[in-house]
Design a protein around this motif. Structure first.
Motif, PDB file in Angstrom:
ATOM      1  N   ILE A 151      -9.950  15.592  -7.779  1.00 32.16           N
ATOM      2  CA  ILE A 151     -10.505  16.425  -6.709  1.00 32.16           C
ATOM      3  C   ILE A 151      -9.691  16.269  -5.427  1.00 32.16           C
ATOM      4  N   ASP A 152      -9.127  15.086  -5.228  1.00 34.79           N
ATOM      5  CA  ASP A 152      -8.361  14.808  -4.010  1.00 34.79           C
ATOM      6  C   ASP A 152      -6.926  15.291  -4.109  1.00 34.79           C
ATOM      7  N   ARG A 153      -6.564  15.961  -5.219  1.00 36.61           N
ATOM      8  CA  ARG A 153      -5.212  16.500  -5.383  1.00 36.61           C
ATOM      9  C   ARG A 153      -5.277  18.027  -5.357  1.00 36.61           C
TER      10      ARG A 153
ATOM     11  N   LEU B 129     -10.265   0.266  -3.847  1.00 37.41           N
ATOM     12  CA  LEU B 129     -11.155   0.611  -4.955  1.00 37.41           C
ATOM     13  C   LEU B 129     -10.567   0.165  -6.291  1.00 37.41           C
ATOM     14  N   PHE B 130      -9.269   0.398  -6.489  1.00 37.19           N
ATOM     15  CA  PHE B 130      -8.626  -0.013  -7.738  1.00 37.19           C
ATOM     16  C   PHE B 130      -8.668  -1.538  -7.894  1.00 37.19           C
TER      17      PHE B 130
ATOM     18  N   ARG C 254      -6.257  14.111   2.886  1.00 34.65           N
ATOM     19  CA  ARG C 254      -6.579  13.440   1.627  1.00 34.65           C
ATOM     20  C   ARG C 254      -7.369  12.161   1.908  1.00 34.65           C
ATOM     21  N   VAL C 255      -7.997  11.661   0.888  1.00 36.59           N
ATOM     22  CA  VAL C 255      -8.623  10.344   1.001  1.00 36.59           C
ATOM     23  C   VAL C 255      -7.516   9.321   1.244  1.00 36.59           C
ATOM     24  N   PRO C 256      -7.641   8.470   2.252  1.00 38.47           N
ATOM     25  CA  PRO C 256      -6.566   7.511   2.550  1.00 38.47           C
ATOM     26  C   PRO C 256      -6.198   6.669   1.330  1.00 38.47           C
ATOM     27  N   SER C 257      -4.909   6.426   1.180  1.00 37.65           N
ATOM     28  CA  SER C 257      -4.425   5.639   0.040  1.00 37.65           C
ATOM     29  C   SER C 257      -4.992   4.226   0.064  1.00 37.65           C
ATOM     30  N   ALA C 258      -5.257   3.699   1.261  1.00 37.86           N
ATOM     31  CA  ALA C 258      -5.820   2.352   1.353  1.00 37.86           C
ATOM     32  C   ALA C 258      -7.200   2.284   0.700  1.00 37.86           C
TER      33      ALA C 258
ATOM     34  N   ILE D 226       0.825  -1.203   0.000  1.00 38.42           N
ATOM     35  CA  ILE D 226       0.000   0.000   0.000  1.00 38.42           C
ATOM     36  C   ILE D 226       0.865   1.261   0.000  1.00 38.42           C
ATOM     37  N   ASP D 227       2.004   1.201   0.707  1.00 37.13           N
ATOM     38  CA  ASP D 227       2.899   2.362   0.726  1.00 37.13           C
ATOM     39  C   ASP D 227       3.468   2.635  -0.665  1.00 37.13           C
ATOM     40  N   ALA D 228       3.865   1.589  -1.369  1.00 32.80           N
ATOM     41  CA  ALA D 228       4.373   1.764  -2.731  1.00 32.80           C
ATOM     42  C   ALA D 228       3.280   2.287  -3.654  1.00 32.80           C
TER      43      ALA D 228
END
Length: 292
Positions: free
Chosen positions: A238-240, A197-198, A188-192, A2-4
């Protein structure tokens, strides 16, 4: 992992993310179609399993819509918070500027000029490319330090006045809103959430391929994949707040800049003569006395 993914999601341009996602969806769809062909012998001849596959596809797409709507709502909420903070900050700077006009002439001229420069830098910081942000942010922090230093220098001349506490509150509020806007841009929306979602979008594409969506119409499947990709890229943009195309409007700050330019400190002196006008002459009333 998830970090990558988070580092890639932050550094990669939007179009690159869209192409990778679209390619992954097509690959997953083709894999699902291939897997469906390998398991065709296990299917019943009367096609009862087709109805079951239809239920699975409907449930999968329904859950996908729920996840995408949830993520979009998170991004929009953060965007709305950033937009409202722009308005609050412009009001706070305007209030501080007006109250500054009640200071002594030297302090008034100095702090008024600093507030005008601070407003210009805030607008430039909000619109600057990523490579220019560090220098503008360092200048912003230095300006806040200078503003508070100038306020402390003006304090002895106003500490005995009734509006002194209100002036300090307005200056503190302006500084607090600077910290609030910085925090809002980091929220921001959490990367997780994007990672899940992806993965779910790619899995859904595989389910569609397995259910035979490619055979029924590859063009319709491709169109659906494009729509899903556009929706995800919109949420991501939008999250950027720094690199996205959809950013909060700086119109309140720009209107404030125009107002400050049209209202220099000299404007507020037009009714001040520096002298106390003499009292108006009161006419004497003569009362007629009967008999005289």
């Amino acid at each position: 992992m998830i970090d990558a993914f988070a580092k890639w999601l932050e550094a990669a341009p939007t179009w690159q993310i869209g192409l990778v996602l679209l390619a992954a969806m097509f690959v997953a769809s083709l894999f699902g179609e291939w897997l469906s062909g390998r398991t065709a012998k296990a299917k019943t001849k009367d096609g009862d399993d087709g109805g079951k596959e239809g239920y699975i596809v409907s449930a999968t797409l329904g859950l996908l819509a729920l996840l995408m709507g949830f993520t979009f709502s998170l991004a929009v909420d953060r965007f709305e918070a950033r937009r409202l903070l722009v308005l609050e900050e412009s009001n706070a700077i305007g209030t501080t500027y007006l109250r500054t006009q009640m200071l002594e002439p030297v302090d008034r001229a100095r702090i008024s000029k600093m507030l005008v420069d601070y407003t210009d830098n805030r607008i430039a910081l909000a619109k600057a490319p990523i490579d220019q942000v560090p220098s503008l942010l360092a200048r912003n922090d230095q300006m806040l330090t200078d503003l508070w230093t100038a306020t402390l220098a003006a304090w002895p001349s106003i500490k005995g006045l009734d509006f002194s506490s209100a002036y300090l509150d307005s200056m503190n509020n302006m500084i607090d809103l600077d910290a609030a806007r910085k925090a809002a841009r980091l929220a921001r929306v959490p990367s997780a959430v994007f990672f899940v979602l992806f993965v779910y979008v790619i899995t859904s594409a595989g389910v569609l391929g397995y259910a035979g969506a490619n055979k029924e119409g590859r063009g319709a499947t491709a169109f659906l994949f494009i729509l899903l990709t556009i929706s995800l890229l919109l949420t991501l943009d939008i999250d950027r707040p720094r690199s996205g195309r959809i950013t909060e409007s700086q119109a309140p700050m720009e209107r404030l800049k125009a107002t400050l330019a049209s209202q220099p400190p000299e404007v507020f002196d037009r009714l001040s003569t520096g002298k106390t006008p003499p009292p108006a002459a009161v006419p004497k009333l003569e009362t007629a006395i009967p008999g005289r």
